[in-house]
Design a protein around this motif. Structure first.
Motif, short mmCIF file in Angstrom:
data_model
loop_
_atom_site.label_atom_id
_atom_site.label_comp_id
_atom_site.label_asym_id
_atom_site.label_seq_id
_atom_site.Cartn_x
_atom_site.Cartn_y
_atom_site.Cartn_z
N SER A 1 0.81 -1.22 0.00
CA SER A 1 0.00 0.00 0.00
C SER A 1 0.84 1.27 0.00
O SER A 1 0.38 2.30 -0.44
CB SER A 1 -0.94 0.00 1.20
N TYR A 2 2.06 1.22 0.49
CA TYR A 2 2.88 2.43 0.52
C TYR A 2 4.20 2.29 -0.22
O TYR A 2 5.02 3.19 -0.19
CB TYR A 2 3.15 2.86 1.97
N THR A 3 4.41 1.19 -0.92
CA THR A 3 5.64 1.01 -1.67
C THR A 3 5.61 1.91 -2.90
O THR A 3 4.62 1.97 -3.61
CB THR A 3 5.79 -0.46 -2.10
N ARG A 4 6.73 2.59 -3.15
CA ARG A 4 6.81 3.48 -4.31
C ARG A 4 7.27 2.68 -5.52
O ARG A 4 8.32 2.05 -5.50
CB ARG A 4 7.80 4.60 -4.04
N MET A 5 6.46 2.71 -6.55
CA MET A 5 6.80 2.09 -7.82
C MET A 5 6.53 3.12 -8.91
O MET A 5 5.82 4.09 -8.69
CB MET A 5 5.95 0.84 -8.05
#
Length: 144
Positions: free
Chosen positions: A82-86
């Motif tokens: 939910s908060y991983t930057r991709m």
């Protein structure tokens, strides 16, 4: 006619500005014979008192630890996603895609080329309209 009273505040300001910038490097950043390794070792509990400081650090860390439950282990990937930057998240969060319905099309398995090579069936997605338009950052905030 002499204009000394108008020139003196400007001259005073210039002198004060230059005086504020004048300092020595040694006074600002004192230098001694310690290396970064020496500073690191002393500040992280190394050196003569390594055993006592390491024990205190380990005890402090141990008091903060708690065992993970099965629910924590199971929920970890979902929470991280939910908060991983991709790249996809960054693009879609800054440049929202304006409404343009996507159509899903299934291509049946077929043969192609001069020597017929089998191509497995696959699904592809294409937009209903010719071009996909994107909103500028902050232009469109509602979800759809």
């Amino acid at each position: 006619m002499r204009r000394i009273w108008t020139n003196s505040p400007a001259a005073l300001a210039v002198v004060l500005a230059l005086a504020g910038c004048s300092t020595s490097k040694e006074k600002l950043l004192p230098h001694n014979d310690q290396t970064m390794l020496d500073i690191w070792t002393n500040e992280t509990g190394g050196g003569a008192r390594a055993g006592q400081n390491a024990r205190q650090l380990l005890d402090a860390r141990q008091s903060l630890r708690r065992p993970l439950t099965a629910a924590d282990v199971k929920a970890a990937p979902v929470m991280a996603a939910s908060y991983t930057r991709m790249a996809q998240n960054e693009i879609y969060s800054q440049f929202h895609r304006l409404p343009n319905p996507d159509l899903a099309m299934y291509v049946f398995p077929h043969l192609t080329g001069s020597d017929p090579a089998p191509i497995p069936g696959y699904t592809t997605v294409f937009p209903l309209y010719q071009r996909v338009q994107y909103a500028m950052p902050g232009e469109r905030t509602e979800t759809y």
